[in-house]
Design a protein around this motif. Sequence first.
Motif, PDB file in Angstrom:
ATOM      1  N   ASP A  43       0.825  -1.213   0.000  1.00  0.00           N
ATOM      2  CA  ASP A  43       0.000   0.000   0.000  1.00  0.00           C
ATOM      3  C   ASP A  43       0.860   1.265   0.000  1.00  0.00           C
ATOM      4  O   ASP A  43       0.561   2.231  -0.710  1.00  0.00           O
ATOM      5  CB  ASP A  43      -0.939   0.022   1.203  1.00  0.00           C
ATOM      6  N   VAL A  44       1.918   1.267   0.792  1.00  0.00           N
ATOM      7  CA  VAL A  44       2.779   2.447   0.882  1.00  0.00           C
ATOM      8  C   VAL A  44       3.569   2.648  -0.409  1.00  0.00           C
ATOM      9  O   VAL A  44       3.777   3.788  -0.839  1.00  0.00           O
ATOM     10  CB  VAL A  44       3.707   2.373   2.122  1.00  0.00           C
ATOM     11  N   ALA A  71      14.856   5.419  -3.172  1.00  0.00           N
ATOM     12  CA  ALA A  71      13.983   6.471  -2.646  1.00  0.00           C
ATOM     13  C   ALA A  71      12.656   5.880  -2.179  1.00  0.00           C
ATOM     14  O   ALA A  71      12.118   6.283  -1.142  1.00  0.00           O
ATOM     15  CB  ALA A  71      13.747   7.554  -3.702  1.00  0.00           C
ATOM     16  N   VAL A  72      12.149   4.917  -2.928  1.00  0.00           N
ATOM     17  CA  VAL A  72      10.899   4.250  -2.545  1.00  0.00           C
ATOM     18  C   VAL A  72      11.102   3.512  -1.225  1.00  0.00           C
ATOM     19  O   VAL A  72      10.289   3.619  -0.298  1.00  0.00           O
ATOM     20  CB  VAL A  72      10.408   3.278  -3.646  1.00  0.00           C
ATOM     21  N   ALA A  73      12.196   2.765  -1.114  1.00  0.00           N
ATOM     22  CA  ALA A  73      12.480   2.002   0.103  1.00  0.00           C
ATOM     23  C   ALA A  73      12.632   2.926   1.311  1.00  0.00           C
ATOM     24  O   ALA A  73      12.119   2.627   2.397  1.00  0.00           O
ATOM     25  CB  ALA A  73      13.733   1.158  -0.088  1.00  0.00           C
ATOM     26  N   LYS A  74      13.300   4.061   1.131  1.00  0.00           N
ATOM     27  CA  LYS A  74      13.454   5.027   2.228  1.00  0.00           C
ATOM     28  C   LYS A  74      12.096   5.599   2.635  1.00  0.00           C
ATOM     29  O   LYS A  74      11.829   5.785   3.821  1.00  0.00           O
ATOM     30  CB  LYS A  74      14.405   6.153   1.812  1.00  0.00           C
ATOM     31  N   VAL A  76       9.155   4.133   2.342  1.00  0.00           N
ATOM     32  CA  VAL A  76       8.405   3.083   3.048  1.00  0.00           C
ATOM     33  C   VAL A  76       8.934   2.935   4.478  1.00  0.00           C
ATOM     34  O   VAL A  76       8.146   2.842   5.428  1.00  0.00           O
ATOM     35  CB  VAL A  76       8.471   1.737   2.289  1.00  0.00           C
ATOM     36  N   ALA A  77      10.252   2.944   4.645  1.00  0.00           N
ATOM     37  CA  ALA A  77      10.848   2.811   5.982  1.00  0.00           C
ATOM     38  C   ALA A  77      10.416   3.965   6.883  1.00  0.00           C
ATOM     39  O   ALA A  77      10.034   3.752   8.043  1.00  0.00           O
ATOM     40  CB  ALA A  77      12.365   2.752   5.876  1.00  0.00           C
ATOM     41  N   LYS A  78      10.472   5.171   6.351  1.00  0.00           N
ATOM     42  CA  LYS A  78      10.113   6.357   7.132  1.00  0.00           C
ATOM     43  C   LYS A  78       8.635   6.326   7.523  1.00  0.00           C
ATOM     44  O   LYS A  78       8.264   6.597   8.672  1.00  0.00           O
ATOM     45  CB  LYS A  78      10.434   7.619   6.325  1.00  0.00           C
TER      46      LYS A  78
END
Length: 110
Positions: A43-44, A71-74, A76-78
Amino acid sequence: MNIDEELMLDAQEDAAAVGFIKNNLPQELQEMFTEEQLYYFLDVIIEYYTESGILDAQPDKEGYIDIDEEAVAKYVAKKANKEGMGVFSPNDLLFVVQAHMDFEEGQEEV
């Protein structure tokens, strides 16, 4: 197609995506992430694509849009940390993002 059929189709596609992602993660990450978390990440990731404007970008000559997976992974993590879903390494989530992209590319070929 009515709304119930669309919702059922979306749910089936999400289930297929989560299954694909889980099966394509390294073993240690398969054990680290729950299905609930994978649905959340999915979803994110979609939210990132929608809100970042990446979907409005012009494709290159081959028809591809360059997506910065890190950038996508960062993102989602944030977001996961902010929303209390847990603290995750962007490096681990990069595998989720890449698996999702592989799933989407496979869907386009069908």
